[in-house]
Design a protein around this motif. Structure first.
Motif: not given
Length: 241
Positions: A92, A94, A115, A118, A122, A126-128, A130, A156-157
């Motif tokens: 992951y 960042n 962020i 990451i 997919e 991919d919690y992503n 921000f 996030g996602n």
């Protein structure tokens, strides 16, 4: 432990973006500073279903990459394990951009945007997440510090940050922290909150002890906003070089 519950709900809220105990702080690693971290999240109890969650381990590296006094940036990655089949995608990433406190005047707060989590798969990792956050040190009288207060927001996602089967992917970030020179220059304490009832949502309390100029440990306790999840202990070792 119910596997579906683990994958869908006990998501990855741990990252080596420079943090308080749990969530990212406004601090950014200085230029060319390498920050190595080893985090362990140990279940303090069984979850609501009576199952004992796995111990989560996180080994990461963060590096300061900007040579400016009033604008800093860091990039990093984590290797995480303890999530069953998600361990097939253990990396992951960042990054964070920040302005230090006081950079543009005495009243100017520290500000950071970044962020983290990451993931590389997919719809699985991919919690992503921000976030944007500001922090200000509060002093009283002749420079007596009441500590530093931080506040911000994250998102996030929404396919992965869930409460049950419903999206719960954003919320506030709050923290209070203070060095404790009255006891020891090596001691720091913190109270922290991250919103939502996804597994990112917690109340956290803890302290750190600095064993050397470049080595410290954080000890914390994490109480999830979703009370179906088991509380955890945080043990974190940080080394700078």
């Amino acid at each position: 432990m119910r596997f579906a519950f683990c994958v869908l709900h006990f998501t990855l809220s741990f990252a080596t973006a420079t943090t308080h105990i749990w969530a990212p702080s406004t601090d950014v690693q200085p230029y060319k500073k390498w920050h190595l971290t080893s985090d362990f999240y140990l279940p303090a109890e069984s979850d609501a279903a009576g199952n004992r969650p796995n111990t989560i381990t996180n080994f990461g590296l963060t590096i300061g990459v900007l040579p400016f006094e009033k604008l800093n940036a860091e990039v990093g990655f984590d290797h995480k394990s303890g999530y069953g089949v998600l361990d097939d995608y253990p990396f992951y990433f960042n990054t964070k951009l920040g302005v230090p406190e006081g950079a543009y005047g005495e009243l100017f707060p520290a500000v950071a945007v970044g962020i983290y989590d990451i993931g590389t798969k997919e719809s699985k990792t991919d919690y992503n997440v921000f976030y944007v956050k500001a922090a200000k040190t509060i002093t009283l009288g002749e420079g007596f510090s009441l500590g530093r207060i931080s506040a911000g927001y994250f998102s996030g996602n929404d396919k992965l940050l869930l409460h049950g089967t419903k999206k719960d992917n954003d919320g506030v970030l709050l923290a209070w922290e203070r060095a404790m020179p009255e006891i020891s220059d090596k001691l720091w304490v913190c109270l922290e909150y991250q919103g939502s009832r996804s597994s990112y949502g917690t109340w956290n309390a803890g302290f750190s002890w600095k064993f050397a100029d470049n080595t410290s440990m954080i000890f914390g306790y994490d109480i999830y906003n979703d009370r179906d999840l088991a509380d955890t202990f945080t043990v974190q070792v940080d080394i700078d070089f």
